[in-house]
Write an enzyme that holds these catalytic residues in place. Structure first.
Site, PDB file in Angstrom:
ATOM      1  N   SER A  83       0.884  -0.970   0.266  1.00 40.99           N
ATOM      2  CA  SER A  83       0.464   0.279   0.075  1.00 40.99           C
ATOM      3  C   SER A  83       1.434   1.052   0.113  1.00 40.99           C
ATOM      4  CB  SER A  83      -1.363  -0.182   1.098  1.00 40.99           C
ATOM      5  OG  SER A  83      -1.388  -1.070   1.352  1.00 40.99           O
TER       6      SER A  83
HETATM    7  N1  SAH Z   1      -0.891  -5.073   3.631  1.00 35.98           N
HETATM    8  C1  SAH Z   1       0.729  -5.170   2.863  1.00 35.98           C
HETATM    9  C2  SAH Z   1      -0.484  -5.229   1.204  1.00 35.98           C
HETATM   10  C3  SAH Z   1      -1.548  -5.859   1.467  1.00 35.98           C
HETATM   11  S1  SAH Z   1      -2.078  -6.844  -0.581  1.00 35.98           S
HETATM   12  C4  SAH Z   1       1.108  -4.758   3.006  1.00 35.98           C
HETATM   13  O1  SAH Z   1       1.811  -3.482   3.657  1.00 35.98           O
HETATM   14  O2  SAH Z   1       2.142  -5.155   1.855  1.00 35.98           O
HETATM   15  C5  SAH Z   1      -3.501  -7.976   0.140  1.00 35.98           C
HETATM   16  C6  SAH Z   1      -3.107  -8.610   0.628  1.00 35.98           C
HETATM   17  O3  SAH Z   1      -3.736  -9.359   0.645  1.00 35.98           O
HETATM   18  C7  SAH Z   1      -2.300  -9.378  -1.318  1.00 35.98           C
HETATM   19  O4  SAH Z   1      -1.420  -9.678  -0.814  1.00 35.98           O
HETATM   20  C8  SAH Z   1      -3.210 -10.883  -1.490  1.00 35.98           C
HETATM   21  O5  SAH Z   1      -2.617 -11.589  -1.977  1.00 35.98           O
HETATM   22  C9  SAH Z   1      -3.846 -10.729   0.619  1.00 35.98           C
HETATM   23  N2  SAH Z   1      -5.284 -11.149   0.664  1.00 35.98           N
HETATM   24  C10 SAH Z   1      -6.337 -11.261  -0.318  1.00 35.98           C
HETATM   25  N3  SAH Z   1      -7.464 -11.909   0.197  1.00 35.98           N
HETATM   26  C11 SAH Z   1      -7.228 -12.156   0.998  1.00 35.98           C
HETATM   27  C12 SAH Z   1      -7.524 -13.575   2.173  1.00 35.98           C
HETATM   28  N4  SAH Z   1      -8.949 -13.766   1.843  1.00 35.98           N
HETATM   29  N5  SAH Z   1      -6.885 -13.852   3.478  1.00 35.98           N
HETATM   30  C13 SAH Z   1      -5.811 -13.322   3.406  1.00 35.98           C
HETATM   31  N6  SAH Z   1      -5.040 -12.511   2.667  1.00 35.98           N
HETATM   32  C14 SAH Z   1      -5.646 -11.938   1.726  1.00 35.98           C
END
Ligand code: SAH
Length: 236
Positions: A83
Site C-alpha cells: 500500500s
Molecule cells: N498489507 C500489505 C499489502 C496488502 S495487499 C503490505 O503491507 O504489503 C493485499 C493482500 O491481501 C494481498 O497480498 C492478497 O493476496 C491478500 N489477500 C487477499 N485475500 C485474502 C484473504 N482472504 N486472506 C488473507 N489475505 C488475503
C-alpha cells in the site's frame, strides 16, 4: 598482517557504499514522512516514529527499491501491491493503538504494514492467502529481527482463533462486507479498519468499533485496494 590489510582495502568500499545507501534511504524516509504523511494530517507520534524507522525498501522487489518511498502503491509480485505509505499511516492511526494491544492483520502482502504495527504494539498476527507471499514476508520480517509478528498462510476470512480476542483488526484487502468470524474475534471496544467495497467499484476506508449493543461505523475516505479472495467469493 599483509593479507589482512589487502582484504580490508577491498572490503572498505563495499562497507562505505552500503552505509551511504542506507543513509540515502533514511533521508528518503524523512521526506516521505514530511511530505506525504504529516502534510496530510497524520499526527500520532508513534505512527510517525514507526514510518521513520521501518526500512520500506526491504519490503519491495529489488527492481522497485528506487521507488520504495514514492507516494504510491507498488507491485510486489503475484498481482499484489504494497500500500501507499500515507494509507498505511492513516489506517494505523485510526486504530488508536496502545503498546499492550494484540492486532490481527488480514492481507500480509509484503509484511510492511505488519512491521509498522509491530513497532507500536506487543503482538501482531498476520494472515496471507498467497503462500509464496506469506513465506517471503515471514523471511523479510525475520531477517529484520521482528520477533513479535506471527505470519500464517491461509484465508483471513476465518481470522486466527488460536490468538483471539484481538484489540484491533486491520484488513488490507477489500471485502464487500466484514466476515463474521472477524467481528466475533474482536474484543468489546475493539476497532476494525477496512476498505469496504466491491472489486473495481469505489471502496470506502471504514472504521468499525464494537460498542455495546452493536457496531459503530464511520466512513473515512475513498481508497483502492486489491479484492479479498477465498471464502468470501463463494458467498457472493
Ligand atoms: N498489507 C500489505 C499489502 C496488502 S495487499 C503490505 O503491507 O504489503 C493485499 C493482500 O491481501 C494481498 O497480498 C492478497 O493476496 C491478500 N489477500 C487477499 N485475500 C485474502 C484473504 N482472504 N486472506 C488473507 N489475505 C488475503
Amino acid at each position: 598482517m599483509y593479507k589482512k590489510v589487502i582484504l580490508f582495502i577491498f572490503i572498505l568500499p563495499v562497507i562505505l557504499c552500503f552505509v551511504s545507501k542506507e543513509n540515502g534511504y533514511e533521508k528518503q524516509r524523512k521526506d516521505m514522512v514530511e511530505h506525504q504523511i504529516k502534510a496530510r494530517g497524520v499526527k500520532d507520534e508513534r505512527v510517525i516514529g514507526a514510518m521513520l524507522k521501518v526500512p520500506r525498501h526491504h519490503f519491495v522487489p529489488l527492481d522497485q527499491r528506487k521507488n520504495a518511498y514514492s507516494d504510491s502503491p507498488l507491485p510486489i509480485g503475484e498481482g499484489q501491491t504494497i500500500s501507499q505509505p500515507y494509507i498505511v499511516a492513516l489506517m494505523t492511526e485510526l486504530l488508536k493503538l496502545k503498546s499492550s494491544d494484540k492486532v490481527l492483520e488480514v492481507g500480509t502482502g509484503s509484511g510492511y504494514q505488519a512491521a509498522i504495527l509491530a513497532e507500536i504494539v506487543d503482538e501482531v498476527y498476520t494472515i496471507e492467502i498467497i503462500p509464496t507471499l506469506a513465506k517471503r514476508a515471514d523471511s523479510t520480517l525475520k531477517t529484520l529481527g521482528y520477533e513479535n509478528i506471527k505470519v500464517k498462510s491461509g484465508d483471513g476470512y476465518l481470522g486466527w482463533e488460536e490468538y483471539t480476542p484481538f484489540d484491533a483488526i486491520i484488513i488490507t484487502c477489500a471485502p464487500p462486507y466484514i466476515p463474521k468470524p472477524l467481528i466475533d474475534q474482536l474484543k468489546q471496544g475493539g476497532k476494525i479498519v477496512v476498505p469496504l467495497g466491491e472489486e473495481w467499484k469505489a471502496q470506502i476506508l471504514t472504521l468499525i468499533e464494537k460498542v455495546k449493543g452493536g457496531l459503530k461505523i464511520t466512513p473515512i475516505e475513498y481508497v483502492r485496494f486489491v479484492p479479498m479472495k477465498g471464502k468470501i467469493e463463494e458467498e457472493k
